[in-house]
Design an enzyme around this catalytic site. Sequence first.
Site, short mmCIF file in Angstrom:
data_model
loop_
_atom_site.label_atom_id
_atom_site.label_comp_id
_atom_site.label_asym_id
_atom_site.label_seq_id
_atom_site.Cartn_x
_atom_site.Cartn_y
_atom_site.Cartn_z
N PHE A 155 8.29 79.09 0.83
CA PHE A 155 7.52 79.45 -0.37
C PHE A 155 6.46 80.51 -0.10
O PHE A 155 5.97 81.15 -1.03
CB PHE A 155 6.84 78.19 -0.96
CG PHE A 155 5.57 77.79 -0.24
CD1 PHE A 155 4.37 78.45 -0.48
CD2 PHE A 155 5.57 76.76 0.70
CE1 PHE A 155 3.21 78.10 0.19
CE2 PHE A 155 4.41 76.40 1.37
CZ PHE A 155 3.23 77.08 1.12
N LYS A 179 18.99 81.98 -0.42
CA LYS A 179 18.50 80.75 -1.04
C LYS A 179 16.98 80.78 -0.98
O LYS A 179 16.38 80.48 0.04
CB LYS A 179 19.04 79.53 -0.27
CG LYS A 179 19.17 78.27 -1.10
CD LYS A 179 17.88 77.75 -1.67
CE LYS A 179 17.07 76.91 -0.71
NZ LYS A 179 15.78 76.47 -1.29
N CYS A 287 2.42 81.57 8.60
CA CYS A 287 2.78 81.00 9.90
C CYS A 287 2.04 81.73 11.02
O CYS A 287 2.05 81.29 12.15
CB CYS A 287 4.29 81.10 10.11
SG CYS A 287 4.85 82.80 10.18
P1 NAD Z 1 10.07 74.02 4.04
O1 NAD Z 1 10.62 73.74 5.39
O2 NAD Z 1 9.59 72.87 3.21
O3 NAD Z 1 11.17 74.76 3.13
C1 NAD Z 1 11.87 75.88 3.61
C2 NAD Z 1 13.24 75.92 2.95
O4 NAD Z 1 13.94 74.72 3.30
C3 NAD Z 1 13.17 75.98 1.44
O5 NAD Z 1 14.12 76.91 0.97
C4 NAD Z 1 13.51 74.56 1.00
O6 NAD Z 1 14.21 74.51 -0.22
C5 NAD Z 1 14.39 74.05 2.12
N1 NAD Z 1 14.25 72.60 2.34
C6 NAD Z 1 13.17 71.83 2.08
N2 NAD Z 1 13.42 70.54 2.44
C7 NAD Z 1 14.68 70.51 2.93
C8 NAD Z 1 15.51 69.47 3.46
N3 NAD Z 1 15.08 68.22 3.55
N4 NAD Z 1 16.74 69.81 3.90
C9 NAD Z 1 17.19 71.07 3.82
N5 NAD Z 1 16.43 72.10 3.30
C10 NAD Z 1 15.21 71.80 2.86
O7 NAD Z 1 8.93 75.11 4.23
P2 NAD Z 1 7.91 75.67 3.15
O8 NAD Z 1 6.92 74.61 2.82
O9 NAD Z 1 8.63 76.33 2.04
O10 NAD Z 1 7.20 76.84 3.99
C11 NAD Z 1 6.09 76.62 4.80
C12 NAD Z 1 6.49 76.44 6.24
O11 NAD Z 1 7.24 77.58 6.67
C13 NAD Z 1 5.31 76.36 7.18
O12 NAD Z 1 5.58 75.38 8.15
C14 NAD Z 1 5.26 77.75 7.81
O13 NAD Z 1 4.64 77.81 9.07
C15 NAD Z 1 6.71 78.07 7.89
N6 NAD Z 1 6.94 79.50 8.01
C16 NAD Z 1 7.30 79.96 9.23
C17 NAD Z 1 7.48 81.31 9.42
C18 NAD Z 1 7.85 81.84 10.77
O14 NAD Z 1 8.10 83.02 10.85
N7 NAD Z 1 7.90 81.05 11.81
C19 NAD Z 1 7.31 82.20 8.35
C20 NAD Z 1 6.96 81.67 7.11
C21 NAD Z 1 6.78 80.31 6.95
#
Ligand code: NAD
Length: 490
Positions: A155, A179, A287
Amino acid sequence: MEVQTLKYPAIQNYVAGQSVNDAHTATMDVFSPLSGQLISTVPLSGAASLDAAVQAAKAAFPSWSAIPIKERVQIFYRYKTLLERDMKALADLVREENGKTYDEARAEVEKAIELTEFACSMPQLIQGEFLEVSKGVEARAERKPLGVVASIAPFNFPNMVPHWTIPNAIVLGNTMILKPSEQVPLSAVKIAELLKEAGLPDGVLNVVNGDREIVEAICDHPDIQAVSFVGSTKIAKVVYIRATSNLKRCVALGGAKNHLMVLPDAHPEMTASNVAASMSGCAGQRCMAGSTMVGVGPVDDIVAKIVEEAKKIVAGQNLGSVISKEAKARIEQHITEAEAAGAQVLLDGRNAVVPGHEDGYYVGATVIDYVTPDMRIAQEEVFGPVLAIMRTNTLDEALAIENANPYGNAAAVFTSSGSSARYVMDHANAGMIGVNIGVPVPREPFSFGGWNESKFGACDITGKSSIEFWTQLKKTTTKWNPESRVNWMS
Ligand code: NAD
């Protein structure tokens, strides 16, 4: 019954260049975190919707991959000018769905443009190799696309993160399923529309919306060759294991806990403004956020300046909202727990209210001193505008704290000593290191990717490293002249 008009039309999937209205798919409400208002709905698609998108991508692959790369990039040159033309509309969309300030949202689109420019340089970067390996026998190696690939986004950067993957993967000849996060599905629609306007053939980029079910379907679909994922570590692990157990390539980027090590010889003003900006930019939902500072030795004067800087960061003005009511509650709970455990809250952002936006999800800039490594706030990703300060006597102690955390996205040092800087560069166990820089995101052509539990998989997600992820090598050995029958091993 009164029918509520939504500010944005209900989001639909985008398959083969068309919006797809699947009346049978359940939907989820989308709220703007700025105001807490319902602004749209998003479909929670399942395996059947995914399969339609994969079939469209599969059908588009033979003709798309047959176009020479120097022609494929022309679409992205045009696309770049469309991003520039629609900059304000794109930034407004990011702001509305994610809650960033306008400047932050605009910076995200500017970064998308830089990523697109990098993809346009791909013809120069993927020239193959050629050698006469024996008399009259020539070998060559060239990079070929994989086929249908997928990109799953979080997000916190609705526009930039899709651009980590779309331009590179598609310019290299793949067709794609995107997605987006179900929390921020608006920007992806606009990205797909602009790519169509730039001339991208139908089916090359398809967008499917949803949550867990569609992600699992992506990991399982036999016609998807590679999966990139950006999100939390918990889900990154699940996706990496599921996609690779289905014999796909996968790079899955996870969460982070980044430490900013501040030495007494650091430039006070520069350090204070960098640390405050690192922890609070995008409301701490990066992140790369420097959520944890380790003061090495006597740095009280710098801490005082950080608090002064943080006071200038005001919710609803130069500080955006966090993504949801639940996120606000989680962040405030971290602050409350740290205080109860003995840390000193120097600046308290709990219960922030923005006049006129009382239902928005705001947390004010927060600075907490004398946090200890055993506290939950020192260990978990808080993902809010909160700085936790720990204190040590030596740089080695600071590095031990940084290196004990399971993540490894970024680490930074603030110092005027070249040898201290070098020591941190050599000893910090993280993929991206900053020296007097609080958010050390590698600019193109350098690649983005952390270590340890911040990334699973071999390649980085952007830059030159991503070329290897999105392509496979074809090696051809040729012999045409009769005299080469001698002196050849086969
Ligand atoms: P999230 O893991 O909740 O969601 C990411 C994606 O996974 C979304 O598209 C979501 O629909 C999907 N998802 C959610 N729950 C799922 C499940 N149980 N099974 C399969 N798919 C599922 O992450 P978020 O809250 O959207 O984003 C924030 C997180 O992303 C933070 O931890 C941040 O540090 C990380 N992030 C990391 C980087 C990096 O480069 N390392 C960059 C941006 C964000």
